[in-house]
Design an enzyme around this catalytic site. Sequence first.
Site, PDB file in Angstrom:
ATOM      1  CB  CYS A 153      -0.921   0.030   1.219  1.00  0.00           C
ATOM      2  SG  CYS A 153      -1.885  -1.467   1.408  1.00  0.00           S
ATOM      3  CG  ASP A 212      -5.888  -9.060  -2.550  1.00  0.00           C
ATOM      4  OD1 ASP A 212      -6.475  -8.674  -1.522  1.00  0.00           O
ATOM      5  OD2 ASP A 212      -5.121  -8.345  -3.219  1.00  0.00           O
ATOM      6  CG  ASN A 223      -2.773  -7.238   7.366  1.00  0.00           C
ATOM      7  OD1 ASN A 223      -1.682  -7.590   7.789  1.00  0.00           O
ATOM      8  ND2 ASN A 223      -2.890  -6.454   6.316  1.00  0.00           N
ATOM      9  CE1 TYR A 247     -18.795  21.088  18.844  1.00  0.00           C
ATOM     10  CE2 TYR A 247     -19.982  21.165  20.926  1.00  0.00           C
ATOM     11  CZ  TYR A 247     -19.456  21.810  19.820  1.00  0.00           C
ATOM     12  OH  TYR A 247     -19.580  23.160  19.691  1.00  0.00           O
TER      13      TYR A 247
HETATM   14  P1  FAD Z   1      -0.390 -10.030  -1.271  1.00  0.00           P
HETATM   15  O1  FAD Z   1      -0.121  -9.032  -0.227  1.00  0.00           O
HETATM   16  O2  FAD Z   1      -0.435  -9.552  -2.683  1.00  0.00           O
HETATM   17  O3  FAD Z   1       0.644 -11.213  -1.121  1.00  0.00           O
HETATM   18  C1  FAD Z   1       0.584 -12.350  -1.926  1.00  0.00           C
HETATM   19  C2  FAD Z   1       1.973 -12.871  -2.100  1.00  0.00           C
HETATM   20  O4  FAD Z   1       1.879 -14.215  -2.543  1.00  0.00           O
HETATM   21  C3  FAD Z   1       2.752 -12.141  -3.176  1.00  0.00           C
HETATM   22  O5  FAD Z   1       3.920 -11.542  -2.640  1.00  0.00           O
HETATM   23  C4  FAD Z   1       3.085 -13.210  -4.194  1.00  0.00           C
HETATM   24  O6  FAD Z   1       4.381 -13.076  -4.741  1.00  0.00           O
HETATM   25  C5  FAD Z   1       2.964 -14.474  -3.401  1.00  0.00           C
HETATM   26  N1  FAD Z   1       2.643 -15.653  -4.212  1.00  0.00           N
HETATM   27  C6  FAD Z   1       1.617 -15.789  -5.086  1.00  0.00           C
HETATM   28  N2  FAD Z   1       1.643 -17.011  -5.647  1.00  0.00           N
HETATM   29  C7  FAD Z   1       2.705 -17.660  -5.109  1.00  0.00           C
HETATM   30  C8  FAD Z   1       3.238 -18.955  -5.301  1.00  0.00           C
HETATM   31  N3  FAD Z   1       2.699 -19.823  -6.161  1.00  0.00           N
HETATM   32  N4  FAD Z   1       4.324 -19.290  -4.588  1.00  0.00           N
HETATM   33  C9  FAD Z   1       4.887 -18.418  -3.708  1.00  0.00           C
HETATM   34  N5  FAD Z   1       4.423 -17.180  -3.508  1.00  0.00           N
HETATM   35  C10 FAD Z   1       3.328 -16.800  -4.190  1.00  0.00           C
HETATM   36  N6  FAD Z   1      -5.299  -2.084   0.166  1.00  0.00           N
HETATM   37  C11 FAD Z   1      -5.846  -1.261   1.082  1.00  0.00           C
HETATM   38  O7  FAD Z   1      -6.685  -1.719   1.867  1.00  0.00           O
HETATM   39  N7  FAD Z   1      -5.479   0.057   1.164  1.00  0.00           N
HETATM   40  C12 FAD Z   1      -4.553   0.598   0.337  1.00  0.00           C
HETATM   41  O8  FAD Z   1      -4.241   1.783   0.444  1.00  0.00           O
HETATM   42  C13 FAD Z   1      -3.985  -0.233  -0.647  1.00  0.00           C
HETATM   43  N8  FAD Z   1      -3.074   0.266  -1.518  1.00  0.00           N
HETATM   44  C14 FAD Z   1      -2.472  -0.576  -2.412  1.00  0.00           C
HETATM   45  C15 FAD Z   1      -1.509  -0.051  -3.280  1.00  0.00           C
HETATM   46  C16 FAD Z   1      -0.871  -0.883  -4.188  1.00  0.00           C
HETATM   47  C17 FAD Z   1       0.133  -0.309  -5.131  1.00  0.00           C
HETATM   48  C18 FAD Z   1      -1.181  -2.269  -4.203  1.00  0.00           C
HETATM   49  C19 FAD Z   1      -0.471  -3.172  -5.159  1.00  0.00           C
HETATM   50  C20 FAD Z   1      -2.144  -2.791  -3.373  1.00  0.00           C
HETATM   51  C21 FAD Z   1      -2.809  -1.948  -2.463  1.00  0.00           C
HETATM   52  N9  FAD Z   1      -3.795  -2.429  -1.610  1.00  0.00           N
HETATM   53  C22 FAD Z   1      -4.374  -1.600  -0.702  1.00  0.00           C
HETATM   54  C23 FAD Z   1      -4.228  -3.839  -1.677  1.00  0.00           C
HETATM   55  C24 FAD Z   1      -3.542  -4.675  -0.625  1.00  0.00           C
HETATM   56  O9  FAD Z   1      -2.164  -4.471  -0.710  1.00  0.00           O
HETATM   57  C25 FAD Z   1      -3.908  -6.128  -0.844  1.00  0.00           C
HETATM   58  O10 FAD Z   1      -5.297  -6.263  -0.687  1.00  0.00           O
HETATM   59  C26 FAD Z   1      -3.206  -7.052   0.134  1.00  0.00           C
HETATM   60  O11 FAD Z   1      -1.818  -6.944   0.037  1.00  0.00           O
HETATM   61  C27 FAD Z   1      -3.619  -8.501  -0.126  1.00  0.00           C
HETATM   62  O12 FAD Z   1      -2.907  -9.341   0.716  1.00  0.00           O
HETATM   63  P2  FAD Z   1      -2.631 -10.851   0.284  1.00  0.00           P
HETATM   64  O13 FAD Z   1      -1.829 -11.446   1.389  1.00  0.00           O
HETATM   65  O14 FAD Z   1      -3.897 -11.494  -0.099  1.00  0.00           O
HETATM   66  O15 FAD Z   1      -1.786 -10.752  -1.032  1.00  0.00           O
END
Ligand code: FAD
Length: 557
Positions: free
Chosen positions: A42, A284, A306, A433
């Site tokens: 983020c 996600d 999280n 307030y």
């Molecule tokens: P991720 O954090 O994406 O982690 C998944 C990980 O799994 C990745 O690092 C990937 O490499 C790994 N992976 C996938 N497949 C494999 C595999 N086969 N083997 C090994 N590793 C693997 N959300 C908010 O609520 N507020 C914000 O302001 C916000 N800003 C964002 C800005 C950006 C630029 C981005 C990209 C996202 C933002 N998000 C925000 C979204 C938020 O970051 C995601 O919703 C969150 O990170 C999802 O968490 P996750 O653990 O599901 O996936």
Amino acid sequence: MKLLIIGGVAGGATAAARARRLSETAEITLLERGPYVSFANCGLPYFLSGDIAKRSQLLLQTPEGFDGRYGVKVHLRTEALEIDRTAKRVRARTTDETGVVSEVWFAYDQLILAQGGNPILPPLPGADAPHAFKLWTVPDMDRIHAFIKDKGPKTAVVAGGGFIGLEMAEAFHARGLKVTVVELAPQIMITMDREFAERAKSHLQEHGVTIETGVGLKAVLADSHEVELSDGRKLPADLVLFSVGVRPELTLVKQAGLTLGESGGLLVSDTLQTSDPSIWAAGDMVEVLQRVSGKRVRVPLAGPANRQGRIAATNAVAAMTGKKATMKYQGALGTAIVKLFDATAASTGLSEKAARDAGFDVGVAIIHKDHHAGYYPGGQQLTLKLVYDKKTSRLLGAQGFGLEGVDKRIDVAATALLGKLTLDDLAELDLAYAPPYSSANDPLNLAAFVAQNDVSGFSPLITAEQAKAAFRAETHLVLDVRNLGEYAQGNVPGSLNIPVDELRGRLAEVPHDKVLFVHCKIGFRGHLAARILIENGYTQVFNITGGYLSMKGVFYG
Ligand code: FAD
């Protein structure tokens, strides 16, 4: 007992840390295909904008740090390729820093999937050009940062007007680029309703960002450093960023034959267990219950990821010791917020559109009010919209826009949604307030009063869209109760202007046989006028909620 986690950022890293706090004996291993574990995705736009000075501030943990503090073995650059559910093991390929590739099977007793999603890259001609980027990981960020530093681009096109696209438009602008956001939908920020998208668009344009809506990108023209739009126009683009959405990462789960859900995410129970009892999932990639509509949806946001990581770990560790999974994920509201230069847009729960699609008897109240007492210096106008069910008076969602105080109101509304509060509850909320912070009636209280008056029929509301759709010159009249000066500056053609303070003396000019759509600038004088009319026997009176400010893009402009 072996706990294996795939994915090492929001959901996966949280799960690993939580699992260790629950068990000192579990053997915890985390596989991450990227070169970093637990980074702040983020925060990526804010490093690119220069707000975050040091890249290292985005890297929240290292494999060594994880091992030292939590005793978690982290394997970076290690991609899980296959889940063998029968033998309970995962095949993974590691590519080390020198490019040497090796494959290993990792055994598990319980497995947590937290693989996130992937940004959608539209298959356009030129989309793979060296100046076309996506932003999802630290290496993506590094590439964009280096490109701006080394090549000095002057113009950028951001494809996609969602929250990340808009954050990046601001970041590029801060780096001195002239930015255009191109959004295929008729509005930016499609999770929010039209009037908020309009406000955000105007605000971005005032800060020098061009917004093109209702038009797509057709091609990236690498040679001329332009993009071609679906309507044939060309725009200068030394740099192109694709930010058009995210797809859940499901390659592995499809290979493993786990059940998918109706919205296309991985299906999990309320304990975040997949269709395989030894496999749990978070973030996600999963689909969850939308707390208000009860529909199964994907909510790709950091907060839910999280919290789900914490729950998945708790239940997976319980399962390792033969205990029942007891911690439940009850669903997401989809609360989201975005900074747009000095303004903030935020939403929680259902938008008006989503509430209508979900079949509620939808009511809408919009207010524009100073974020704190008007007499205290520095008050900034805050726009709040409540979406509610007229049958039950239950709050369904809220949206906000303004320079100050948006986050607080939307967070309170999110709490109200979780508690299934009604408009009566909201009207009674005892909020902090003193003049520098709020008003004796907080804007949220006030919005609830307005909504209560609508539901009870005391002062019925209509949205600008509903009024516009219903309006027929023969049967309807728009009654503008602003003063003459305001009316002269802009008005709805054909509307009758009687300032509210003159209305009692000029009722003879207001026909009894027409439906009256009353409006002022923001809604309050419209409410007073509606009460005068109703008390004087007019039976079909509606105050256009949010007034002239919320009619922009519908009745004018
Ligand atoms: P991720 O954090 O994406 O982690 C998944 C990980 O799994 C990745 O690092 C990937 O490499 C790994 N992976 C996938 N497949 C494999 C595999 N086969 N083997 C090994 N590793 C693997 N959300 C908010 O609520 N507020 C914000 O302001 C916000 N800003 C964002 C800005 C950006 C630029 C981005 C990209 C996202 C933002 N998000 C925000 C979204 C938020 O970051 C995601 O919703 C969150 O990170 C999802 O968490 P996750 O653990 O599901 O996936």
